[in-house]
Design a protein around this motif. Structure first.
Motif, short mmCIF file in Angstrom:
data_model
loop_
_atom_site.label_atom_id
_atom_site.label_comp_id
_atom_site.label_asym_id
_atom_site.label_seq_id
_atom_site.Cartn_x
_atom_site.Cartn_y
_atom_site.Cartn_z
N HIS A 88 -22.18 4.03 78.85
CA HIS A 88 -20.84 4.15 78.30
C HIS A 88 -19.62 3.71 79.14
O HIS A 88 -18.76 3.19 78.69
N LEU A 89 -19.97 3.56 80.44
CA LEU A 89 -18.91 3.13 81.43
C LEU A 89 -18.74 1.46 81.37
O LEU A 89 -17.72 1.17 81.90
N GLU A 90 -19.62 0.91 80.78
CA GLU A 90 -19.63 -0.46 80.55
C GLU A 90 -19.10 -1.29 81.82
O GLU A 90 -18.16 -1.71 82.09
N LEU A 91 -20.15 -0.94 82.75
CA LEU A 91 -19.65 -1.38 84.23
C LEU A 91 -19.42 -3.04 84.46
O LEU A 91 -18.58 -3.22 85.31
N SER A 92 -19.82 -3.61 83.69
CA SER A 92 -19.79 -5.18 83.86
C SER A 92 -18.13 -5.47 83.69
O SER A 92 -17.64 -6.55 84.15
N LEU A 93 -17.54 -4.49 82.90
CA LEU A 93 -15.95 -4.69 82.77
C LEU A 93 -15.34 -4.41 84.09
O LEU A 93 -14.20 -5.24 84.22
N TYR A 94 -15.75 -3.76 84.93
CA TYR A 94 -15.41 -3.52 86.30
C TYR A 94 -15.78 -4.55 87.23
O TYR A 94 -15.05 -4.62 88.27
N LEU A 95 -16.68 -5.26 87.11
CA LEU A 95 -17.30 -6.02 87.98
C LEU A 95 -17.16 -7.63 87.98
O LEU A 95 -17.55 -8.41 88.75
N ASP A 96 -16.06 -8.01 86.79
CA ASP A 96 -16.02 -9.24 86.41
C ASP A 96 -15.62 -10.21 87.62
O ASP A 96 -16.39 -11.26 88.06
N ASP A 97 -14.63 -9.97 88.36
CA ASP A 97 -14.18 -10.51 89.51
C ASP A 97 -14.47 -9.66 90.74
O ASP A 97 -13.75 -10.11 91.79
N LYS A 98 -15.25 -9.07 90.90
CA LYS A 98 -15.57 -8.28 92.13
C LYS A 98 -16.68 -9.13 93.05
O LYS A 98 -17.55 -9.60 92.38
N ASP A 99 -16.73 -8.81 94.34
CA ASP A 99 -17.56 -9.25 95.17
C ASP A 99 -18.72 -8.23 95.44
O ASP A 99 -19.59 -8.63 95.74
N TYR A 100 -18.29 -6.77 95.54
CA TYR A 100 -19.20 -5.69 95.88
C TYR A 100 -18.96 -4.75 95.01
O TYR A 100 -17.65 -4.30 94.43
N PHE A 101 -20.04 -3.60 94.64
CA PHE A 101 -19.82 -2.81 93.83
C PHE A 101 -20.46 -1.69 94.71
O PHE A 101 -21.82 -1.46 94.84
N LEU A 102 -19.48 -0.65 95.37
CA LEU A 102 -20.31 0.53 96.05
C LEU A 102 -20.45 1.68 95.06
O LEU A 102 -19.42 1.96 94.38
N VAL A 103 -21.64 2.31 95.14
CA VAL A 103 -21.86 3.46 94.31
C VAL A 103 -22.41 4.75 94.87
O VAL A 103 -23.60 4.74 95.39
N GLU A 104 -21.66 5.74 95.03
CA GLU A 104 -21.90 7.06 95.68
C GLU A 104 -23.06 7.80 94.54
O GLU A 104 -22.54 7.65 93.37
N TRP A 105 -24.12 8.25 94.99
CA TRP A 105 -24.99 8.91 94.03
C TRP A 105 -25.48 8.27 93.02
O TRP A 105 -25.85 8.68 92.03
N GLY A 106 -25.71 6.78 93.25
CA GLY A 106 -26.00 6.16 92.13
C GLY A 106 -27.71 6.09 92.11
O GLY A 106 -28.17 5.27 90.97
N LYS A 107 -28.32 6.37 93.15
CA LYS A 107 -29.90 6.30 93.12
C LYS A 107 -30.58 6.78 91.98
O LYS A 107 -31.50 6.03 91.20
N PRO A 108 -30.22 7.69 91.45
CA PRO A 108 -30.95 8.38 90.06
C PRO A 108 -30.55 7.18 88.79
O PRO A 108 -31.27 7.26 87.95
N PHE A 109 -29.57 6.34 88.78
CA PHE A 109 -29.25 5.53 88.09
C PHE A 109 -29.42 4.07 88.15
O PHE A 109 -28.82 3.20 87.66
N LEU A 110 -30.44 3.69 89.00
CA LEU A 110 -30.56 2.42 89.55
C LEU A 110 -30.87 1.44 88.33
O LEU A 110 -30.73 0.26 88.32
N LYS A 111 -31.69 1.85 87.63
CA LYS A 111 -32.33 1.31 86.43
C LYS A 111 -31.21 0.67 85.73
O LYS A 111 -30.86 -0.46 85.24
N GLU A 112 -30.19 1.75 85.30
CA GLU A 112 -29.11 1.56 84.51
C GLU A 112 -27.88 0.51 85.29
O GLU A 112 -27.36 -0.17 84.64
N ILE A 113 -27.86 0.86 86.32
CA ILE A 113 -26.98 -0.02 87.03
C ILE A 113 -27.35 -1.51 87.20
O ILE A 113 -26.71 -2.38 86.87
N SER A 114 -28.80 -1.57 87.24
CA SER A 114 -29.39 -2.92 87.35
C SER A 114 -29.11 -3.90 86.10
O SER A 114 -29.02 -4.75 85.90
N ARG A 115 -29.20 -2.90 84.92
CA ARG A 115 -29.14 -3.58 83.49
C ARG A 115 -27.65 -4.18 83.54
O ARG A 115 -27.50 -4.96 82.55
#
Length: 151
Positions: A88-115
């Motif tokens: 529901h965060l729609e990550l792609s909207l935040y990453l359009d013009d970004k070089d890096y995406f730093l995620v604290e506490w992201g390991k449990p959500f690795l599959k969703e981040i990758s998608r």
């Protein structure tokens, strides 16, 4: 997952140099999952990593979940309870013009981040450990930091 590099005895004063070194190793269009216990320095590292490229103030996104700063997006998934929340965060909207995406506490959500990443994005993980038994020559405990690449 492959270990790329390991650093021992990283102090807060070393973070600017450490961040610059990481940017030579990690290509742009990369997600960096930050793993480690509370107080290990994930947010402090992120502030240094982002501020070395952007003079704007970096705030922890604990309550807003995602902040954008210059060429980086910074997320804190500590309060997320399910994978569905990441969708529901729609990550792609935040990453359009970004070089890096730093995620604290992201390991449990690795599959969703990758998608939610474009095909050309790579995923790395920085694992922070507190070396509290080490000599405290600078007034704080050094960190051991490992860099892994996810495939």
């Amino acid at each position: 997952m492959e270990l790329i590099r390991e650093w021992n005895d990283i102090f807060e004063d070393d973070l600017e140099e450490f961040s610059d070194e990481l940017k030579k190793i990690i290509p742009t269009s990369s997600a960096i999952i930050l793993t480690g216990p509370v107080g290990a320095g994930k947010t402090t590292f992120t502030k240094t990593f982002i501020e070395s490229d952007d003079e704007s103030e970096v705030c922890s996104p604990t309550y807003s979940v995602i902040n954008e700063n210059g060429n980086c997006a910074h997320a804190d998934f500590y309060r997320l309870k399910s994978s569905e929340e990441v969708v529901h965060l729609e990550l792609s909207l935040y990453l359009d013009d970004k070089d890096y995406f730093l995620v604290e506490w992201g390991k449990p959500f690795l599959k969703e981040i990758s998608r939610n990443l474009e095909e050309d994005w790579e995923i790395f993980e920085l694992v922070f450990e507190i070396n509290s038994e080490k000599f405290q020559k600078k007034g704080s405990s050094p960190r051991k930091i490992q860099l892994f690449k996810h495939f």
